[in-house]
Design a protein around this motif. Structure first.
Motif, PDB file in Angstrom:
ATOM      1  N   ARG A 166       0.842  -1.205   0.000  1.00  0.00           N
ATOM      2  CA  ARG A 166       0.000   0.000   0.000  1.00  0.00           C
ATOM      3  C   ARG A 166       0.878   1.256   0.000  1.00  0.00           C
ATOM      4  N   LEU A 167       1.998   1.204   0.685  1.00  0.00           N
ATOM      5  CA  LEU A 167       2.914   2.343   0.683  1.00  0.00           C
ATOM      6  C   LEU A 167       3.483   2.565  -0.722  1.00  0.00           C
ATOM      7  N   ALA A 168       3.764   1.476  -1.425  1.00  0.00           N
ATOM      8  CA  ALA A 168       4.234   1.591  -2.818  1.00  0.00           C
ATOM      9  C   ALA A 168       3.148   2.211  -3.698  1.00  0.00           C
ATOM     10  N   THR A 169       1.903   1.858  -3.458  1.00  0.00           N
ATOM     11  CA  THR A 169       0.784   2.449  -4.198  1.00  0.00           C
ATOM     12  C   THR A 169       0.718   3.945  -3.933  1.00  0.00           C
TER      13      THR A 169
ATOM     14  N   TYR B  46      -4.770   7.265  -3.577  1.00  0.00           N
ATOM     15  CA  TYR B  46      -4.683   7.768  -2.203  1.00  0.00           C
ATOM     16  C   TYR B  46      -5.820   7.183  -1.357  1.00  0.00           C
ATOM     17  N   LEU B  47      -7.037   7.255  -1.893  1.00  0.00           N
ATOM     18  CA  LEU B  47      -8.194   6.747  -1.147  1.00  0.00           C
ATOM     19  C   LEU B  47      -8.133   5.235  -0.970  1.00  0.00           C
ATOM     20  N   LEU B  48      -7.641   4.529  -1.974  1.00  0.00           N
ATOM     21  CA  LEU B  48      -7.487   3.083  -1.858  1.00  0.00           C
ATOM     22  C   LEU B  48      -6.618   2.737  -0.653  1.00  0.00           C
TER      23      LEU B  48
ATOM     24  N   MET C 111     -10.130   0.132   0.209  1.00  0.00           N
ATOM     25  CA  MET C 111     -11.227  -0.236  -0.688  1.00  0.00           C
ATOM     26  C   MET C 111     -10.645  -0.570  -2.057  1.00  0.00           C
ATOM     27  N   PRO C 112     -10.313  -1.821  -2.293  1.00  0.00           N
ATOM     28  CA  PRO C 112      -9.683  -2.212  -3.559  1.00  0.00           C
ATOM     29  C   PRO C 112     -10.465  -1.800  -4.806  1.00  0.00           C
TER      30      PRO C 112
ATOM     31  N   ALA D 172     -10.013   0.387  -9.580  1.00  0.00           N
ATOM     32  CA  ALA D 172     -10.620   0.345 -10.912  1.00  0.00           C
ATOM     33  C   ALA D 172     -10.773   1.739 -11.516  1.00  0.00           C
ATOM     34  N   VAL D 173     -10.697   2.780 -10.693  1.00  0.00           N
ATOM     35  CA  VAL D 173     -10.831   4.150 -11.186  1.00  0.00           C
ATOM     36  C   VAL D 173      -9.507   4.646 -11.776  1.00  0.00           C
TER      37      VAL D 173
END
Length: 118
Positions: A30-33, A80-82, A87-88, A92-93
């Motif tokens: 998630r940090l990489a995201t 950011y919100l993911l 919320m996986p 998709a957005v």
């Protein structure tokens, strides 16, 4: 140029928040995201500054700027919100934002191609 400045400042602040505030709170994936989101965010803040300099070139440059803003909101915003909301489905957005980024770059290239040299 105002949008570029605000977007750049926000990208740096969110990048710092990710590095310092989320480092122990989320998984490494998630940090990489988050890092991906902030990298694209900052790159497109710079792109907005380029658009601001070219804005007198007409509607193509304005379209490029709008597409960069839309791309930042959809791509970086959804990532950011993911991370924050776990919320996986928000992942998709991101591709829609990616298409907006690509379209913005193509609109900027079209602006340069169609604008006569001074």
């Amino acid at each position: 140029m105002v949008a570029a400045g605000v977007s750049g400042a926000l990208a740096v602040a969110l990048g710092a928040f990710g590095a310092h505030g989320l480092a122990d709170a989320v998984s490494p994936e998630r940090l990489a995201t988050w890092r991906t989101a902030s990298s694209y965010h900052l790159a497109h803040a710079v792109a907005l500054a380029v658009v601001a300099l070219a804005i007198r070139s007409g509607w193509r440059a304005r379209a490029s700027g709008v597409l960069f803003v839309v791309g930042t909101v959809l791509f970086s915003g959804s990532l950011y919100l993911l991370v924050l909301l776990e919320m996986p489905i928000l992942g998709a957005v991101a591709p829609i934002g990616g298409v907006a980024f690509i379209s913005g770059w193509l609109a900027l290239a079209w602006t340069a191609w169609r604008t006569p040299e001074a």
